[in-house]
Design a protein around this motif. Structure first.
Motif, PDB file in Angstrom:
ATOM      1  N   GLN A  15      75.932 -17.765 146.900  1.00 30.85           N
ATOM      2  CA  GLN A  15      77.094 -17.927 146.020  1.00 30.85           C
ATOM      3  C   GLN A  15      78.333 -18.456 146.735  1.00 30.85           C
ATOM      4  N   THR A  16      78.128 -19.224 147.803  1.00 32.32           N
ATOM      5  CA  THR A  16      79.276 -19.837 148.462  1.00 32.32           C
ATOM      6  C   THR A  16      79.831 -21.002 147.658  1.00 32.32           C
ATOM      7  N   GLN A  17      79.047 -21.520 146.713  1.00 33.51           N
ATOM      8  CA  GLN A  17      79.460 -22.623 145.838  1.00 33.51           C
ATOM      9  C   GLN A  17      79.867 -23.840 146.657  1.00 33.51           C
ATOM     10  N   CYS A  18      79.164 -24.091 147.749  1.00 33.68           N
ATOM     11  CA  CYS A  18      79.577 -25.115 148.715  1.00 33.68           C
ATOM     12  C   CYS A  18      79.140 -26.522 148.347  1.00 33.68           C
ATOM     13  N   THR A  19      78.212 -26.668 147.434  1.00 31.46           N
ATOM     14  CA  THR A  19      77.656 -27.952 146.963  1.00 31.46           C
ATOM     15  C   THR A  19      76.805 -28.661 148.011  1.00 31.46           C
ATOM     16  N   LYS A  20      76.545 -28.032 149.154  1.00 26.50           N
ATOM     17  CA  LYS A  20      75.727 -28.685 150.185  1.00 26.50           C
ATOM     18  C   LYS A  20      74.293 -28.928 149.713  1.00 26.50           C
ATOM     19  N   CYS A  21      73.854 -28.176 148.744  1.00 26.53           N
ATOM     20  CA  CYS A  21      72.502 -28.334 148.199  1.00 26.53           C
ATOM     21  C   CYS A  21      72.361 -29.626 147.397  1.00 26.53           C
ATOM     22  N   GLY A  22      73.494 -30.263 147.088  1.00 24.81           N
ATOM     23  CA  GLY A  22      73.457 -31.468 146.277  1.00 24.81           C
ATOM     24  C   GLY A  22      73.787 -31.224 144.819  1.00 24.81           C
ATOM     25  N   TYR A  23      74.116 -29.983 144.482  1.00 25.52           N
ATOM     26  CA  TYR A  23      74.471 -29.621 143.118  1.00 25.52           C
ATOM     27  C   TYR A  23      75.890 -29.060 143.098  1.00 25.52           C
ATOM     28  N   PRO A  44      72.028 -24.455 153.120  1.00 29.37           N
ATOM     29  CA  PRO A  44      72.349 -24.067 154.495  1.00 29.37           C
ATOM     30  C   PRO A  44      72.967 -22.669 154.631  1.00 29.37           C
ATOM     31  N   PRO A  45      73.885 -22.250 153.739  1.00 29.55           N
ATOM     32  CA  PRO A  45      74.439 -20.903 153.893  1.00 29.55           C
ATOM     33  C   PRO A  45      73.390 -19.799 153.793  1.00 29.55           C
ATOM     34  N   GLY A  46      72.355 -20.033 153.002  1.00 25.80           N
ATOM     35  CA  GLY A  46      71.289 -19.034 152.895  1.00 25.80           C
ATOM     36  C   GLY A  46      70.385 -19.041 154.102  1.00 25.80           C
ATOM     37  N   GLY A  47      70.263 -20.194 154.743  1.00 26.53           N
ATOM     38  CA  GLY A  47      69.480 -20.313 155.967  1.00 26.53           C
ATOM     39  C   GLY A  47      68.004 -20.005 155.783  1.00 26.53           C
ATOM     40  N   ALA A  48      67.379 -19.670 156.882  1.00 26.61           N
ATOM     41  CA  ALA A  48      65.938 -19.407 156.876  1.00 26.61           C
ATOM     42  C   ALA A  48      65.588 -18.210 156.000  1.00 26.61           C
ATOM     43  N   GLU A  49      66.398 -17.159 156.076  1.00 24.89           N
ATOM     44  CA  GLU A  49      66.110 -15.987 155.255  1.00 24.89           C
ATOM     45  C   GLU A  49      66.243 -16.309 153.779  1.00 24.89           C
ATOM     46  N   GLY A  50      67.192 -17.156 153.453  1.00 21.15           N
ATOM     47  CA  GLY A  50      67.351 -17.553 152.068  1.00 21.15           C
ATOM     48  C   GLY A  50      66.128 -18.272 151.542  1.00 21.15           C
ATOM     49  N   ILE A  51      65.525 -19.094 152.378  1.00 19.62           N
ATOM     50  CA  ILE A  51      64.310 -19.807 151.975  1.00 19.62           C
ATOM     51  C   ILE A  51      63.178 -18.822 151.746  1.00 19.62           C
ATOM     52  N   CYS A 115      87.440 -16.200 151.262  1.00 18.89           N
ATOM     53  CA  CYS A 115      86.891 -17.510 151.622  1.00 18.89           C
ATOM     54  C   CYS A 115      85.386 -17.410 151.855  1.00 18.89           C
ATOM     55  N   THR A 116      84.623 -18.339 151.269  1.00 16.83           N
ATOM     56  CA  THR A 116      83.172 -18.347 151.450  1.00 16.83           C
ATOM     57  C   THR A 116      82.723 -19.302 152.553  1.00 16.83           C
ATOM     58  N   GLY A 117      83.687 -20.015 153.165  1.00 20.73           N
ATOM     59  CA  GLY A 117      83.325 -20.959 154.219  1.00 20.73           C
ATOM     60  C   GLY A 117      82.656 -22.212 153.697  1.00 20.73           C
ATOM     61  N   CYS A 118      82.994 -22.615 152.474  1.00 26.56           N
ATOM     62  CA  CYS A 118      82.304 -23.739 151.832  1.00 26.56           C
ATOM     63  C   CYS A 118      82.707 -25.097 152.393  1.00 26.56           C
ATOM     64  N   ASP A 119      83.843 -25.190 153.068  1.00 33.09           N
ATOM     65  CA  ASP A 119      84.363 -26.450 153.650  1.00 33.09           C
ATOM     66  C   ASP A 119      84.996 -27.379 152.622  1.00 33.09           C
ATOM     67  N   LEU A 120      84.959 -27.064 151.345  1.00 38.10           N
ATOM     68  CA  LEU A 120      85.388 -28.018 150.331  1.00 38.10           C
ATOM     69  C   LEU A 120      86.883 -28.320 150.365  1.00 38.10           C
ATOM     70  N   GLN A 149      79.353  -9.524 149.066  1.00 36.01           N
ATOM     71  CA  GLN A 149      80.221 -10.694 149.163  1.00 36.01           C
ATOM     72  C   GLN A 149      79.751 -11.805 148.225  1.00 36.01           C
ATOM     73  N   ALA A 150      78.446 -11.968 148.126  1.00 38.20           N
ATOM     74  CA  ALA A 150      77.898 -12.991 147.235  1.00 38.20           C
ATOM     75  C   ALA A 150      78.244 -12.677 145.783  1.00 38.20           C
ATOM     76  N   ASP A 151      78.101 -11.427 145.383  1.00 41.52           N
ATOM     77  CA  ASP A 151      78.419 -11.036 144.008  1.00 41.52           C
ATOM     78  C   ASP A 151      79.897 -11.263 143.702  1.00 41.52           C
ATOM     79  N   ALA A 152      80.758 -10.918 144.664  1.00 33.36           N
ATOM     80  CA  ALA A 152      82.193 -11.094 144.461  1.00 33.36           C
ATOM     81  C   ALA A 152      82.550 -12.578 144.359  1.00 33.36           C
ATOM     82  N   ALA A 153      81.922 -13.395 145.202  1.00 32.35           N
ATOM     83  CA  ALA A 153      82.190 -14.835 145.165  1.00 32.35           C
ATOM     84  C   ALA A 153      81.727 -15.430 143.841  1.00 32.35           C
ATOM     85  N   ARG A 154      80.574 -14.987 143.357  1.00 31.94           N
ATOM     86  CA  ARG A 154      80.086 -15.492 142.067  1.00 31.94           C
ATOM     87  C   ARG A 154      81.047 -15.115 140.946  1.00 31.94           C
ATOM     88  N   ALA A 155      81.549 -13.885 140.970  1.00 32.25           N
ATOM     89  CA  ALA A 155      82.477 -13.439 139.927  1.00 32.25           C
ATOM     90  C   ALA A 155      83.762 -14.268 139.954  1.00 32.25           C
TER      91      ALA A 155
END
Length: 221
Positions: A15-23, A44-51, A115-120, A149-155
């Protein structure tokens, strides 16, 4: 209520909403994975564990993170050099989670806890006063981020999206009201010659078309 596949996938995203995924946000990416239009290795923010999490939900095999979308890294937080900030508000407009405080022509500041570190916010800054600093040491991916943190960022992202949609509706309503007033004004204008009558009709048609477009847009929302 039973969650859809897209819901389950979204729950597994950081839920960083960084758009790095292309969406444009995490939800559209989740929907694209659910529909088979996107792979599970684009976050990328989810990394290997996210996959691994996404693989468990979707049944897809675990694959390496696609470097086209970036690399797993320690979570960064944006900082503004206040001595350089010109108060342009472009960073505020870019922040997907309302983590930046400030107003036009006033110094801005970033709330590190939000801050979610999205770089935007970095690219839009015209004076290069924003830098990203890693704050999680060697911890990366989900090790550098929590479900809370993810839940708070999504909210915050959902609240911001709702606010922007409301502001667009209110602006459209103001423009429609002005158009109606202008239409009444044009209709009331005196005009006796054929040229004047034709011009009045042309104006009425343009304004009526604009009002109808606004009505159709409001109906869709």
């Amino acid at each position: 209520m039973t969650k859809s596949l897209a819901d389950l996938i979204e729950d597994a995203l950081p839920q960083t909403q960084c758009t790095k995924c292309g969406y444009p946000a995490c939800r559209p990416y989740a929907e694209a994975i659910a529909s088979g239009d996107a792979a599970i290795n684009q976050c990328p923010p989810g990394g290997a564990e996210g996959i691994v999490r996404l693989a468990a939900i979707t049944g897809y095999p675990v694959i390496p993170l696609n470097p086209v979308h970036g690399y797993e890294r320690p979570r960064p937080v944006a900082f503004i050099d206040e001595s350089l900030c010109i108060g342009c508000t472009l960073c505020i407009q870019a922040c997907p989670v309302d983590a930046i405080l400030g107003a036009a022509k006033q110094m801005h500041t970033i709330l590190p806890s939000l801050c979610t570190g999205c770089d935007l916010c970095v690219a839009p800054c015209p004076v290069d006063c924003i830098v990203m600093f890693p704050v999680t040491g060697e911890q990366t991916g989900w090790a550098a981020w929590t479900s809370g943190q993810a839940d708070a960022a999504r909210a915050r992202h959902e609240a911001r999206s709702a606010r922007l949609a409301r502001e667009r509706r209110e602006n459209d309503a103001r423009l429609a009201a002005k158009a109606v007033a202008k239409l009444k004004e044009v209709t009331a204008e005196p005009g006796n010659s054929d040229a004047e009558l034709q011009e009045k009709e042309r104006k009425r048609a343009i304004i009526a078309a604009a009002i109808e477009r606004a009505r159709q847009k409001a109906a869709k929302e």
